[in-house]
Design an enzyme around this catalytic site. Structure first.
Site, mmCIF file in Angstrom:
data_model
loop_
_atom_site.group_PDB
_atom_site.id
_atom_site.type_symbol
_atom_site.label_atom_id
_atom_site.label_comp_id
_atom_site.label_asym_id
_atom_site.label_seq_id
_atom_site.Cartn_x
_atom_site.Cartn_y
_atom_site.Cartn_z
ATOM 1 N N LYS A 249 0.801 -1.226 0.000
ATOM 2 C CA LYS A 249 0.000 0.000 0.000
ATOM 3 C C LYS A 249 0.834 1.276 0.000
ATOM 4 C CE LYS A 249 -4.448 -1.288 1.966
ATOM 5 N NZ LYS A 249 -4.409 -2.698 2.374
ATOM 6 N N GLU B 250 -3.633 6.794 8.100
ATOM 7 C CA GLU B 250 -4.508 7.590 7.235
ATOM 8 C C GLU B 250 -5.580 8.266 8.059
ATOM 9 O OE1 GLU B 250 -6.392 5.206 4.233
ATOM 10 O OE2 GLU B 250 -4.590 5.144 2.988
ATOM 11 N N HIS C 75 -15.456 -5.892 5.659
ATOM 12 C CA HIS C 75 -14.644 -5.756 4.448
ATOM 13 C C HIS C 75 -14.895 -6.842 3.426
ATOM 14 C CE1 HIS C 75 -13.182 -2.522 6.704
ATOM 15 N NE2 HIS C 75 -12.791 -3.319 7.655
ATOM 16 N N ARG D 233 -6.390 -7.635 -10.729
ATOM 17 C CA ARG D 233 -7.020 -8.891 -11.156
ATOM 18 C C ARG D 233 -8.419 -8.584 -11.678
ATOM 19 N NH1 ARG D 233 -7.864 -8.426 -5.532
ATOM 20 N NH2 ARG D 233 -10.095 -8.149 -5.135
#
Ligand code: MV4
Length: 663
Positions: A116, A200, A235, A297
């Protein structure tokens, strides 16, 4: 174009890829684990090879074994699907080293986007906005705390190697930071072998909007518009739609152009998705959006993009991998209508969404047409096992407008029936009937906010459901069985009564059925109803309850009834006194493993008082952790349980004594 490809995957995505290969006249090679020998993806393929035992690590993740099969079978390329080896850079380069085309991006693009922090800085360089925060290499606790205080709270700690929310922690205030950091790092270390984190700013009210991009090998890149995936549970995406509702054309253009710029900047090839988080604190109009991550993907939710653009994404992947140019330019990519996808899982929303395993002894759904598509790797009679993802199918609908698509999804869910395992079907139906969802008042907090409301309604068994089950029980269920000739006292022209008891989730329902000359009198919950049978054909019933028409489907397996009625699924057990355990009637205090797994945490001790709903232990199974809660209040009697113990399906874990009757 290739003559033959190998599909290094299983389930619905393997089948989906084979369908396009067939359409293009390309031969397909399947690989399968021992337990998948009879699976749908094996049946669809032109050739199939066993590659190992059930555990993915020993089969679907065996890169070299799969490459050897490709060589042996003469496949020129490998499609990895999603999951498994799809974002494994070593596999992508091993394919190319073996002179087999990897149908996907280059290994270097996979590597760059896999971490990330690197992905964020590559995007910043390309002029793409990223969520404000800290993504540097310095990881000292005191330094990170200083950075955190600069960023402000609430903030998110994310594992740089993370995905799926693993190693992610929300920190509400400075005093919680150090502890949250330690726990995020611990989780990241054990899950990814990499404990580096980034920080973040947390966007409280957000929409997850992702853009489908496509690039070829000669530098062209386009976007195929966006998908809104704001409805997630832990998630895991549950509902996806395209386009994002209420998004202005200007913002759609801006998101698309930004995503294309990002793909070009990293010299991407093939299908990819740029995930953006949109800050909707002040509404969606002109809302700021930030790059979150890139998925290198084909994604589970790609069909909604296919339905609004009319483009076969797998076909494009094959063409790009074979060296062709992108078939269309940006101006030729249209956006038509609205599409939804729901993921139908074998899981039980009533008990914390625990994955379910078992045989699908019934699986029926409407005939596919232009408004409805079903992608699945499972057919009636197949098994949902503990070894793989418990997704049964994806239901995908298209309508000219969002409203029309919503109506199609409600119709499709209502007419889909699964028996043998519990599913989230009714939970999905409740989402599609939810006022806020219908007016597109959605954000990433939706499932948390309305979760109880969406599951609570699952708990009430309605009178029509009990009536349907009773009628099914009373109908002759073997051929040549004469309803007028039962030994238990039924005789023609006599107003005889019969008492039936059904149980569901520890609740008991008593029903008294009286045979009348015209139909039945059915007494339940101190009410009396007049019921007549209009039509029965196989599992399908049409009845009148006090003159009101009710249709439903009842699937019976021994004494277990799965009843589908008006979008509701109920799991009833016909209780026969003496034949069943005596716990039924009161809420059982017996806590039984719903599936095999490992006890990863134990929260209670013998003799401890617990409240109904209190977390007792965590069970690690099917790659996820599940909280097992107390079914009732009482005193815990631990039955020789300890942390890290393996438990088998149906094992009695513990008992709660003095469990109060609550039927
Ligand atoms: C976020 C976020 C808000 N702020 N990051 C990242 C992984 C993905 N599965 C969810 N992610 C999010 N990252 C910042 N800085 C919101 C989400 C998010 C989310 C969070 C909680 C509950 C549901 C969610 C659904 C989509 C996105």
């Amino acid at each position: 174009m290739f003559d033959k490809i190998l599909i290094a995957n299983r389930g619905e995505i393997a089948c989906r890829i084979m369908e396009t290969a067939r359409k293009k006249g390309i031969k397909t090679v399947a690989v399968y684990s021992k337990v998948d020998a009879g699976a749908r993806h094996v049946r669809l393929a032109d050739e199939a090879y066993e590659i190992g035992p059930a555990e993915a690590k020993e089969s679907y993740l065996k890169a070299q074994v799969i490459i050897d099969v490709a060589k042996k079978s003469g496949a020129e390329a490998i499609h990895p699907g999603y999951g498994f080896l799809s974002e494994n850079e070593q596999f992508a380069s091993a394919c190319e080293d073996a002179d087999i085309r990897f149908i996907g991006p280059t290994a270097s693009a996979i590597r760059l986007m896999g971490l990330k922090d690197q992905a964020k800085s590559a995007m910043e360089k390309a002029g793409v906005a990223v969520v404000p925060g800290y993504d540097g290499a310095k990881q000292q606790v005191a330094f990170l705390l200083e950075k955190a205080n600069e960023i402000g709270y609430p903030l998110l700690i994310k594992a740089v190697a993370g995905g799926g929310g693993k190693g992610m922690r929300l920190v509400e205030e400075s005093s919680d930071f150090v502890q949250a950091l330690a726990s995020a790092k611990r989780e990241a270390k054990s899950a990814f072998g990499n404990d580096q984190v980034l920080l973040e700013k947390y966007i409280r009210k957000a929409r997850h909007i992702e853009v489908q991009v496509f690039a070829d090998m000669v530098g062209n890149a386009v976007y195929l518009h966006e998908r809104d995936c704001s409805l997630q549970r832990r998630h895991q995406k549950i509902v996806e739609e395209a386009p994002a509702p209420d998004l202005s054309d200007d913002m759609r253009y801006e998101l698309g152009e930004t995503a294309t710029r990002a793909a070009k900047a990293i010299k991407y090839r093939g299908a990819g998705t740029i995930e953006f988080i949109v800050d909707v604190e002040n509404g969606l109009k002109d809302a700021p959006f930030y790059f979150m991550e890139m998925n290198t993907r084909l994604q589970v939710e790609h069909p909604v993009t296919e339905l609004i653009t009319g483009i076969d994404l797998v076909e494009w992947q094959l063409r790009v991998a074979a060296g062709e140019r992108l078939p269309l330019t940006q101006d030729d990519i249209k956006l038509n209508g609205h599409a939804f996808e729901v993921r139908l899982y074998a899981e039980d929303p009533v008990s914390g969404f625990l994955p379910q395993i078992g045989r699908l002894n019934h699986f029926s759904y409407p005939d596919p047409d232009i408004n409805f598509r079903l992608d699945t790797g499972i057919e009636e009679g197949d098994e949902v096992s503990i070894h793989y993802d418990p997704m049964i199918a994806k239901l995908i609908v298209w309508g000219a407008s969002r409203g029309e698509a919503l109506r199609h999804m409600r119709r499709v869910i209502k007419n889909t029936a699964i028996a043998g395992v519990k599913t989230n079907l009714e939970f999905l139906f409740n989402i599609f009937n939810h006022q806020s969802f219908n007016v597109a008042d959605i954000d990433t907090g939706f499932i948390d906010k309305y979760g109880d409301e969406l599951t609570d309604r699952l708990r009430q068994v309605s009178v029509p459901v009990l009536v349907l089950a009773s009628l099914c029980e009373l109908m002759p269920h073997t051929e040549g069985y004469d309803v007028w000739d039962w030994s238990d006292g039924w005789q023609l022209n006599m107003n005889l009564s019969m008492n039936l008891t059904f149980t569901e989730n520890g609740h008991k329902h008593d029903i008294k059925v009286t045979y009348l000359k015209e139909g039945f009198k059915i007494e339940v919950r101190d009410q009396s109803y007049h019921v007549t049978l209009l039509k029965q054909k196989g599992d399908d019933f049409s009845i009148l309850i006090d003159g009101k028409k009710v249709s439903g489907k009842v699937i019976r397996k021994h004494e277990d009834f799965t009843v589908f009625c008006d979008g509701k699924v109920s799991y009833l057990h016909h209780f026969i006194p003496g034949a069943d355990n005596d716990n039924v009637g009161s809420k059982s205090g017996r806590v039984i493993t719903p599936m095999p797994g490992k006890i990863s945490k134990l929260f209670v001790e013998s003799g401890e008082n617990v409240e109904e709903g209190q977390a007792l232990l965590m069970l690690e199974a099917m790659k996820m952790e599940h909280t097992i809660k107390a079914p009732c209040s009482g005193v815990v009697e631990l039955l020789s349980l300890e942390q890290d113990m393996q438990v088998s399906d149906g094992q009695l874990l513990l008992n709660i004594a003095e469990c109060e009757a609550n039927g």
